[in-house]
Design an enzyme around this catalytic site. Structure first.
Site, mmCIF file in Angstrom:
data_model
loop_
_atom_site.group_PDB
_atom_site.id
_atom_site.type_symbol
_atom_site.label_atom_id
_atom_site.label_comp_id
_atom_site.label_asym_id
_atom_site.label_seq_id
_atom_site.Cartn_x
_atom_site.Cartn_y
_atom_site.Cartn_z
ATOM 1 N N TYR D 58 12.467 -14.900 45.804
ATOM 2 C CA TYR D 58 12.502 -14.647 44.357
ATOM 3 C C TYR D 58 11.395 -13.671 44.004
ATOM 4 C CZ TYR D 58 15.764 -18.542 43.699
ATOM 5 O OH TYR D 58 16.850 -19.365 43.726
ATOM 6 N N GLU D 59 11.735 -12.673 43.196
ATOM 7 C CA GLU D 59 10.748 -11.640 42.890
ATOM 8 C C GLU D 59 9.519 -12.215 42.208
ATOM 9 O OE1 GLU D 59 12.732 -8.811 40.361
ATOM 10 O OE2 GLU D 59 12.917 -10.209 38.705
ATOM 11 N N ALA D 60 9.649 -13.391 41.632
ATOM 12 C CA ALA D 60 8.502 -14.047 41.011
ATOM 13 C C ALA D 60 7.423 -14.383 42.035
ATOM 14 C CB ALA D 60 8.960 -15.328 40.313
ATOM 15 N N GLY D 61 7.745 -14.315 43.336
ATOM 16 C CA GLY D 61 6.718 -14.533 44.354
ATOM 17 C C GLY D 61 6.975 -15.713 45.271
#
Lengths: 265, 312, 312, 265
Positions: D58-61
């Site tokens: 997830y691009e959120a990390g």
């Protein structure tokens, strides 16, 4: 190697005087980038004396270290346990150093010139060195990005030289005028070297950017200084005498910080 | 998920380190991969390019053993103690009479931040990493790979370093699961960057833990199993360096090294006794002795636990 | 060490956020500083440039309240739900009849990685950040600050973004000590970079903890007190977003926002009821009600503790 | 909006068919970058069916998420608890995405052209937009750096257009030849779009870089496809019919992943 101490004062070594003098220079400073060796003990002494609020930053990635013992190296586990923050070296160098949060960077030197330019790379030509030294480590970026630079080193004709063999870390370049121009043009955050503490005395940098002896340590003489400097050194008109280490400073060094005498003998 | 990557040090090094490789054993004073370095010596790997910010005792030993032809670094020494004889004898050809017959070691030199930037660019697939360093020094002359780069916003010049992509990075860590998901606390150095930059990764750990332990605290993971090729379980594998919480730096050995490294015969004798003469880290630990090891155990300072919350 | 920086939200915002400032309230879905945003609205700050990767509900509310003249961003929406009416009405002047009298909002647009790179360059005092993005898109035409930069190694071109240095960054976190040493777990977003890049930093925390708690686990610290100007203790201050381990995202509110933001009167009525009509977050929490809050509490999933070791 | 199901099969919605078809395309993939919305449920379904070893990024990390419930957003706390690794967005984008570790990036689109170039920025002129869309988010860097790109979106004359108003994310540019040349010259890691899954069928990209309808969903017709595409679409000689969702796929969607029907209605 005990220096001639003033009558009545405790005997102390030249290294002890050097450490104490460096520690005192940190009075009023807030954030200090700690180097390997003598700076390590000097900043730990300063935190216990003149600069209780001094925050210690170690290039290994530690901010706000509270070493329970004198760190054996700049990456000792005692600088981690109880620290405020531990971070990657990428972030330490990017955000703390390059980001401009370091007030004082400490450097050592194998060679230094009158303008505080430093060599820690090679003696002799780079390609065919007579002596291969450790290299930059973080020094060349500390020299540029720390707000000011403190140097701590012993004096000798081999180390205080008119012209260094290799410029590892920038000091005042060819003099104050050039240094200020280049720092301004290139946007360096650092103002450059402000003090050199040696085994014989304390040097600050004059308006021309050249180092000037401002204080002689007890027992040291101007002749000794001239015999250990490879150029005709500038000496302050009102040359002072460094106050000898106090009993408390010596106690902290000998009992708390370096009971084994690793740094002070 | 994928099967176990757990391997012996011998098998991991045999399979993943090849003659001619660029090898990075990182760890800034903390978590230095001595056990892995010794295995590389024992397997007589050759023509390696060794990369490391601080080529200290482990690279001095490896270079004395003849595994390397080149060194990429930023600070060369035994920190707080002295020099590294094997490297020095191969880097000062003009003066060291005794070293004249030793092969010359090629040096490629940066600063600490430069090396960190190189790994970062390697990990991030960037063609360069920009930094404010090297201004008005002789380093760009000594190393033409340190180059100027102009800001596209008309506000001046900074320096750039090129990406460094090791063939193999070797990382020592407190713990990992069998898939290579690796957790570290204490000094992090640039192991994460070195691992992501590498083609192959060996993780050496003090302790193999169940996947659940890693997943209970995902913020502590510095390297995902995704990029790990082998997990070697080698307790005390970082000695004489240290592992935060597990053992202290064995400073006595660092001091002793100063004498050992001073001349080639004493160094070769040490390698014979402590590397070639042993078949692995377990034998090394046994030879060190229980008392020495016990003396390096720290007291307890627990981190405490935080709450991640169960969201179902 | 330095004295306490603990302040009320009212005092912190009054002292540290100034008309005309560039303000970054970061937090990628996690830890969004709603309490701080509402206080900025209440204090009727004006002419702010608001920076944020994802200007979601909080910036829609702030822009509806008239605090901003410009928005710097990378993704504009109510994720998974819909649009942001207040922003849209000020950014689509050609069509939205009802918005014709509303002041036009200036937009400066990047990608996520571009925004992260901008904060990183700001924090690291770099004149630009290089990245592999934007190739063959219209974004560099739409935003001339996205520029090409050539590798000094002759291997091509990448893009650069300029540094972003907010006047104020506001970060919500699980905990901090009175000096502002701040710890976060769960999603980290780019709060660290945004804080280091800023001139002034306000940290808003769920819990104020003794310094010892922070020092027991230094690897969890993302922001040192050194760069923090005020610590505001504001439990539930990130609602309707969430705080890992403390409370869940209040998805019901995100869904409800879709209707509220659809027209200006309903949005202004909401601001009247939930922002202007309350004197702070405590009143907001009370108005939400104990039942709603209880429904957002997660079950327990502890991280476990690790050993740092005492080295004396 | 129930599609005409083959006799005997369970009834399913067009959204359900689209999610199932997208999930099946993930068979054999290893690391997937999850976007907001429909990709989110598709990858979660794939992990439970055709790709149990699929690692969700997830691009959120977050790497290696194991969501205990369907995440409400791409930054939901359930993607953190129990994940393999949580990292800063700087590291996620630098090391995972730009570093080349992502096999499949999922993108949505407001407009797509025959070569898979995508607009999520504006309808109308950029400076005076008719409709302001969300913008790039991470899409433009996913399009370049993920090894391949999957697109999931509904078809309409407004979304499948010959010429997009703004190119937010690069697809096959002006065609395969140009795309391959530019990708090679500029060193892109990504090979570009490989599939577009819609509510009517499955499109892959032919050797000329243009999308080609390879499969019609049960109940969908070629006329419907032509009526919802703004150019004369290419259709595979051996046009297939997508296998209807299985009972198990529908059960997973309806009972485990989206019992509230947020994505599927």
């Amino acid at each position: 190697m005990t220096a001639d101490a003033p009558a009545g004062a405790a005997a102390f070594s030249k290294n002890e005087m050097m450490i104490v003098a460096a520690a005192r220079e940190l009075a009023g400073q807030r954030v200090c980038f700690v180097g390997v060796g003598l700076p390590n003990i000097a900043v730990n002494l300063a935190q216990r004396t003149v600069a209780p609020e001094l925050e210690l930053v170690y290039e290994a990635g530690v901010f706000g270290a509270r070493p329970a013992r004198l760190p054996l190296s700049i990456g000792d586990p005692t600088i981690v346990t109880g620290a405020t923050a531990v971070t990657s070296m990428f972030e330490l160098f990017s955000f703390y150093l390059q980001g401009g949060l370091i007030d004082v960077g400490f450097l050592g030197a194998a060679q230094i010139d009158p303008f505080g330019n430093i060599n820690t790379t090679v003696i002799g030509p780079y390609a065919e060195p007579v002596t291969r030294l450790p290299g930059s480590g973080g020094a060349c970026e500390i020299a540029i990005n720390a707000r000011q630079v403190f140097v701590i080193m012993r004096q000798s004709k081999r180390s205080f030289v008119e012209s260094i063999d290799f410029r590892t870390s920038a000091g005042n370049l060819g003099g104050a005028e050039q240094s200020e121009r280049i720092r301004r043009e290139q946007g360096w955050l650092g103002r450059g070297p402000s003090v050199v503490v040696t085994d014989l005395g304390i040097w600050h940098f004059g308006e021309d950017g050249e180092m000037r002896l401002d204080s002689l340590h007890p027992g040291a003489t101007l002749d000794e200084v001239r015999a250990t400097v490879g150029w005709e050194p500038k000496v302050a008109d009102s040359l002072g005498t460094t106050e000898a280490p106090t009993a408390e400073e010596l106690r902290l060094i000998r009992e708390e910080l370096d009971p084994g005498g690793a740094y002070t003998r | 998920m994928p099967g176990s990557k757990v391997a012996s040090m011998r098998d991991a090094v045999a399979a993943l380190v090849r003659d001619g490789d660029t090898v990075a054993i990182e760890g800034f004073t903390h978590l230095i991969g001595f056990a892995a370095g010794h295995e590389i010596i024992r397997q007589r790997k050759r023509d390696l390019t060794l990369a490391r910010l601080t080529p200290d005792l482990i690279y001095d030993q490896m270079i004395a053993a003849g595994v390397a032809r080149k060194l990429i670094f930023s600070w060369l020494g035994n920190p707080g103690v002295g020099g590294l004889g094997a490297i020095r004898r191969r880097a000062e050809p003009a003066t060291s009479g005794e070293g004249r017959d030793l092969p010359r070691l090629e040096l490629e030199e940066y600063s600490h931040f430069g090396m960190v930037g190189r790994y970062t660019a390697g990990a991030a697939n960037l063609p360069f990493y920009p930094l404010r360093s090297y201004f008005e020094t002789d380093l760009p002359k000594a190393n033409p790979l340190i180059r100027e780069i102009e800001s596209p916003y008309g506000d001046g010049v900074v320096y750039a370093v090129p990406p460094l992509k090791p063939d193999v990075s070797i990382v020592h860590a407190q713990r990992a699961d069998a898939n290579g998901n690796t957790q570290v606390w204490g000094l992090l150095g640039c192991q994460k960057e070195a691992a992501f930059a590498a083609d192959r990764v060996i993780v050496v750990v003090e302790e193999l833990v169940p996947e659940d332990v890693v997943r209970a605290d995902p913020n502590r993971t510095i390297i995902p199993g995704l990029i790990v090729d082998a997990v070697v379980v080698e307790p005390f594998g970082a000695h004489p360096s240290y592992v935060q919480g597990a053992y202290d730096r064995d400073n006595r050995f660092y001091l002793e090294w100063d004498a050992i490294t001073r001349d080639e015969p004493s160094l070769q004798a040490w390698l014979g006794e402590w590397v070639y003469g042993l078949d692995g880290r377990a034998a090394y630990v046994e030879k060190l002795g229980a008392e020495r090891i016990a003396s390096l155990r720290p007291g307890s300072a627990p981190s405490g636990s935080v709450e991640y919350g169960r969201y179902e």
